[in-house]
Enzyme design. Structure first.
Site, PDB file in Angstrom:
ATOM      1  N   LYS A  42      23.236 -16.914  28.005  1.00  0.00           N
ATOM      2  CA  LYS A  42      23.427 -16.357  29.350  1.00  0.00           C
ATOM      3  C   LYS A  42      24.525 -15.294  29.367  1.00  0.00           C
ATOM      4  O   LYS A  42      25.588 -15.473  28.766  1.00  0.00           O
ATOM      5  CB  LYS A  42      23.827 -17.484  30.315  1.00  0.00           C
ATOM      6  CG  LYS A  42      22.760 -18.539  30.473  1.00  0.00           C
ATOM      7  CD  LYS A  42      21.749 -18.159  31.526  1.00  0.00           C
ATOM      8  CE  LYS A  42      22.305 -18.512  32.890  1.00  0.00           C
ATOM      9  NZ  LYS A  42      21.273 -18.505  33.922  1.00  0.00           N
ATOM     10  N   LYS A  72      15.940 -12.375  29.306  1.00  0.00           N
ATOM     11  CA  LYS A  72      15.643 -13.482  30.215  1.00  0.00           C
ATOM     12  C   LYS A  72      15.578 -12.895  31.624  1.00  0.00           C
ATOM     13  O   LYS A  72      16.601 -12.541  32.213  1.00  0.00           O
ATOM     14  CB  LYS A  72      16.728 -14.550  30.113  1.00  0.00           C
ATOM     15  CG  LYS A  72      16.426 -15.782  30.942  1.00  0.00           C
ATOM     16  CD  LYS A  72      17.419 -16.899  30.583  1.00  0.00           C
ATOM     17  CE  LYS A  72      17.070 -18.194  31.291  1.00  0.00           C
ATOM     18  NZ  LYS A  72      17.055 -18.100  32.741  1.00  0.00           N
ATOM     19  N   SER A  75      12.289 -26.200  31.107  1.00  0.00           N
ATOM     20  CA  SER A  75      13.254 -25.112  31.271  1.00  0.00           C
ATOM     21  C   SER A  75      13.996 -24.945  29.951  1.00  0.00           C
ATOM     22  O   SER A  75      13.608 -25.552  28.952  1.00  0.00           O
ATOM     23  CB  SER A  75      14.189 -25.391  32.436  1.00  0.00           C
ATOM     24  OG  SER A  75      14.890 -26.565  32.178  1.00  0.00           O
ATOM     25  N   LEU A  76      15.014 -24.136  29.946  1.00  0.00           N
ATOM     26  CA  LEU A  76      15.703 -23.850  28.687  1.00  0.00           C
ATOM     27  C   LEU A  76      17.135 -24.343  28.743  1.00  0.00           C
ATOM     28  O   LEU A  76      17.754 -24.351  29.807  1.00  0.00           O
ATOM     29  CB  LEU A  76      15.732 -22.329  28.444  1.00  0.00           C
ATOM     30  CG  LEU A  76      14.395 -21.643  28.189  1.00  0.00           C
ATOM     31  CD1 LEU A  76      14.565 -20.133  28.244  1.00  0.00           C
ATOM     32  CD2 LEU A  76      13.845 -22.059  26.835  1.00  0.00           C
ATOM     33  N   GLU A 131      -5.225   9.811  44.999  1.00  0.00           N
ATOM     34  CA  GLU A 131      -6.515   9.687  44.297  1.00  0.00           C
ATOM     35  C   GLU A 131      -6.893   8.216  44.145  1.00  0.00           C
ATOM     36  O   GLU A 131      -8.052   7.828  44.313  1.00  0.00           O
ATOM     37  CB  GLU A 131      -6.429  10.312  42.905  1.00  0.00           C
ATOM     38  CG  GLU A 131      -6.323  11.823  42.921  1.00  0.00           C
ATOM     39  CD  GLU A 131      -5.989  12.341  41.532  1.00  0.00           C
ATOM     40  OE1 GLU A 131      -6.919  12.466  40.713  1.00  0.00           O
ATOM     41  OE2 GLU A 131      -4.802  12.599  41.255  1.00  0.00           O
TER      42      GLU A 131
HETATM   43  S1  IVH Z   1      10.416 -19.072  27.558  1.00  0.00           S
HETATM   44  C1  IVH Z   1       9.822 -23.801  27.590  1.00  0.00           C
HETATM   45  N1  IVH Z   1      11.082 -16.600  27.896  1.00  0.00           N
HETATM   46  O1  IVH Z   1      13.855 -18.894  32.266  1.00  0.00           O
HETATM   47  C2  IVH Z   1      10.325 -22.740  28.418  1.00  0.00           C
HETATM   48  N2  IVH Z   1      11.536 -18.110  29.664  1.00  0.00           N
HETATM   49  O2  IVH Z   1      15.001 -22.192  32.223  1.00  0.00           O
HETATM   50  C3  IVH Z   1       9.696 -21.465  28.009  1.00  0.00           C
HETATM   51  N3  IVH Z   1      12.522 -17.058  31.643  1.00  0.00           N
HETATM   52  O3  IVH Z   1      12.053 -21.032  34.040  1.00  0.00           O
HETATM   53  C4  IVH Z   1      10.327 -20.363  28.677  1.00  0.00           C
HETATM   54  N4  IVH Z   1      12.551 -15.014  30.860  1.00  0.00           N
HETATM   55  O4  IVH Z   1      10.725 -18.919  33.547  1.00  0.00           O
HETATM   56  C5  IVH Z   1      11.073 -17.824  28.443  1.00  0.00           C
HETATM   57  N5  IVH Z   1      11.568 -14.350  28.030  1.00  0.00           N
HETATM   58  C6  IVH Z   1      11.560 -15.561  28.593  1.00  0.00           C
HETATM   59  C7  IVH Z   1      12.050 -15.803  29.897  1.00  0.00           C
HETATM   60  C8  IVH Z   1      12.021 -17.102  30.398  1.00  0.00           C
HETATM   61  C9  IVH Z   1      12.843 -15.785  31.903  1.00  0.00           C
HETATM   62  C10 IVH Z   1      12.710 -18.187  32.595  1.00  0.00           C
HETATM   63  C11 IVH Z   1      11.626 -19.199  32.552  1.00  0.00           C
HETATM   64  C12 IVH Z   1      12.303 -20.520  32.793  1.00  0.00           C
HETATM   65  C13 IVH Z   1      13.758 -20.197  32.716  1.00  0.00           C
HETATM   66  C14 IVH Z   1      14.450 -21.078  31.705  1.00  0.00           C
END
Ligand code: IVH
Length: 671
Positions: A317, A116, A83-84, A36
């Site tokens: 992690k 994540k 990044s984190l 559809e």
């Molecule tokens: S917050 C200031 N939330 O993990 C950074 N990141 O190195 C804000 N990622 O490249 C990111 N899931 O793309 C955030 N729920 C989530 C995430 C997330 C995956 C990725 C993000 C970043 C990497 C951290």
């Protein structure tokens, strides 16, 4: 058709199609059939072809546009994509909380706790509600313009939905582009069929797909998107917290992860981390950890950021499913049916929570496919209970050795190998007295799901075979204490314990014995079905092919294998010996057999009386199955101490939840 009518219909169709994209890709709740949907799409394309000037810039037909001619343009991010910081244990995570509380001067802080997603970061710019730019992260400052591919992701709205009619003049949303496990498997299957290199994991597949020049190809890869943050909102949308941002994105029709949670204490956050790690394998996409964010923007600003990452967020992690290590050697193992299996012996490495020192290579074709040799560095993967697998060779050893197809230390069999098939995938040893096959058969017989003889492990079995103390599984039952004491590593106590375990095993139900005998093609389930149908060994051994095939799951091949097994003199000798030593040859009438047969159980949380493995075996003995994730097919969820998200899922699906006492009543009958 009159232009005015066409205009109206184009608008309606565009809205309908986007609505269905939203329901399907964002809400995961499709309301129409694919066919559809295709019809609506065709109709819209037709009208747009007839009235090209009526085509809207956010038309769903423009999701997949033209190829990008020459390379991707670079984009300077207006706000750096950070990044984190990672933490790898709860202690490290707690240290982050301490820093946050200190920085804010209070421990009354609320958090957003989110999966994540293991994908690739992307930045989406909406101007006056319309998607105008999609970019990769690149090095954080300079990324690439991949708007053509972002538009092709159907969970990304081309135009923001606005219930009250207000959308910000500008909003830059950031999130993760990912490929789910099913799409990944499909993409790799197709690449395999075309003889192309396979993607190592969904993240690499997503990254590669996002950078393609042809959006039609990218669209076929079925990428998805979850928003997780933003960099700018201008003109509208005065929000004070991350939770409000998520709610706003949700309202705009941008997918946000339904597993995101709000928490107000360290303990709550840790509970969510544990829970997500438990759920990890059952999710349809890869998650490599949990992101914890301070919720209030004001608090975020107070904490600030370093050059690389915000101080107000951190990643916890999970244990990696993948690891790299070196191949020490490739040896060939002989299985209980004589099949030769190459096995890689590895430099021990931690992966998925255990140390791995060997991985099966399955067959000789796999060696060729991987192009693996001693000394190579390899990428290893192990998920949960799944056996470790070598994904690929990362770098080759300087000197590469040819892999021998013969087991190195099985001299008695040297002349007896045959090619199982012309493709030379499998080889089989046809020496009926092969000591290595015998050792494998004994090990299988004594294994958990079979006769469960504790203490009868690899080294014991090999020593017994080497000393010539056993020549069939029946001989296990005539072994004496002196026999064991004659083996170098046995003392009194250990020997007595093992003899006790051997004695106990005589009472196992017929189904376990059938399984333990290792008939070709007859696994645990088939053994159980045969035992239930024929009740005792005598009747089973005399059953004909037709009778056998009346049992569900027993087809021609399996029934032929059973008939062949019982027609052999060796089998009859073994059965006579087993019977003489007092082996149980009957299937007991299970208390709950009628109730549990064919049912699917899922366990969650910790049980007090049993380990998960034991509880699983109990239900399997009664003809039920054990599932890993709660699905519509689950009949019972057994909830122990600290049960997690599986419970919520069970409640959602209306599946019966029972506690440990109720479970005990079920398997042992009412006391
Ligand atoms: S917050 C200031 N939330 O993990 C950074 N990141 O190195 C804000 N990622 O490249 C990111 N899931 O793309 C955030 N729920 C989530 C995430 C997330 C995956 C990725 C993000 C970043 C990497 C951290």
């Amino acid at each position: 058709m009159e232009k005015k009518l066409a205009k109206q219909e184009i608008l309606t169709l565009s809205q309908q199609i986007e609505e269905h994209n939203y329901k399907y890709y964002v809400l995961d709740q499709p309301v129409i059939a694919d066919q559809e949907y295709d019809e609506l799409f065709k109709r819209l394309s037709l009208l747009e072809a007839e009235f090209p000037d009526l085509k809207m810039s956010s038309s769903p037909t423009l999701r997949v546009g033209a190829k990008v001619a020459s390379g991707l343009k670079t984009i300077h991010h207006s706000v750096k994509m950070l990044s984190l910081d990672n933490t790898y244990s709860f202690d490290e995570l707690k240290a982050w909380f301490v820093r946050v509380f200190k920085g804010l001067g209070t421990d009354k802080v609320d958090f957003s706790v989110e999966p994540k997603i293991d994908g690739v970061s992307a930045s989406l710019l909406y101007e006056n509600g319309l998607l105008t730019l999609g970019a990769t992260r690149g090095d954080g400052e300079v990324g690439e313009d991949v708007t053509h591919n972002i538009r092709a992701i159907r969970s990304v709205p081309l135009e923001l939905r606005s219930k009250g009619g207000v959308v910000p003049r500008l909003i830059e949303v950031r999130g993760e582009v990912y490929m789910d496990k099913m799409a990944f498997a499909k993409v790799n299957d197709e690449r395999k069929a075309r003889g192309e290199d396979l993607f190592v994991n969904p993240r690499n597949a997503a990254s590669g797909s996002l950078k393609l020049l042809d959006p039609a190809e990218s669209s076929r890869r079925k990428l998805r998107f979850f928003a997780h943050s933003f960099s700018r909102i201008e003109g509208g949308g005065a929000i004070k917290t991350h939770a409000e941002f998520l709610a706003m994105a949700d309202q705009f029709g941008i997918a946000i992860n339904p597993l995101n949670r709000s928490c107000v204490s360290v303990d709550e956050v840790i509970d969510v981390c544990r829970d997500l790690e438990r759920q990890r394998q059952g999710l349809s996409y890869d998650v490599d950890g949990v992101v914890v964010k301070v919720n209030r923007f004001e608090a975020q600003r107070t904490l600030g950021e370093t050059m690389k990452s915000p101080r107000w967020a951190v990643a916890f992690k999970f244990q990696a499913y993948q690891a790299t290590t070196t191949v020490k050697d490739i040896v060939v193992q002989v299985g209980r049916t004589g099949v030769l299996t190459p096995v890689a012996e590895l430099e021990p490495v931690a992966c998925g929570g255990v140390t791995i020192s060997r991985a099966t290579l399955h067959n000789f074709d796999e060696i060729e496919r991987l192009g693996i040799s001693k000394g190579d560095r390899v990428l290893l993967e192990r998920a949960g209970d799944v056996i470790p697998k070598i994904v690929k060779v990362i770098s080759q050893a300087d000197e590469r050795a040819e892999v021998s197809k013969l087991p190195a230390n099985c001299s008695s069999c040297r002349d007896d190998f045959i090619d199982e098939d012309p493709e030379m995938v499998a080889y089989r040893c046809i020496n009926p007295a092969c000591p290595r096959q015998l050792a494998r058969r004994l090990l299988h017989f004594a294994s958990r799901g079979a006769m469960d003889i504790e203490g009868m492990g690899e080294s014991v079995v090999e020593a017994l075979v080497e000393k010539g103390l056993v020549s069939s599984v029946a001989d296990i039952y005539t072994l004496t204490k002196e026999d064991f004491l004659g083996l170098s590593f046995f003392a009194d106590k250990k020997a007595e314990k093992l003899l006790g375990a051997i004695e106990t095993s005589k009472a196992r139900p017929l189904s376990r014995l059938i399984f333990g005998l290792g008939i070709l093609n007859i696994g645990e389930k088939a053994s159980l079905l045969l035992a239930r149908r024929f009740s005792d060994m005598e009747t089973l051994s005399r059953a004909g092919a037709d009778e056998m095939m009346s049992v569900a799951e027993i087809g021609e091949v399996s029934s032929a294998a059973v008939l062949h097994f019982f027609s052999q003199k060796e089998t009859r000798d073994i059965l006579v010996k087993l019977s003489a030593c007092g082996m149980n040859m009957k299937e007991p009438e299970a208390v709950a057999a009628g109730l549990l047969f064919g049912k699917v159980f899922v366990f969650t949380g910790e049980l007090v009386r049993w380990t998960r493995g034991e509880a699983g075996q109990l239900v399997k003995d009664l003809g039920a199955e054990v599932g890993v994730a709660v699905t519509k097919k689950t009949d019972f969820v057994v909830a122990g101490e600290g049960a997690g998200s599986k419970l919520d899922k069970a409640r959602d699906l209306g599946i019966k939840i029972i506690n440990e006492e109720q479970f005990e009543e079920m398997v042992h009958g009412k006391k």
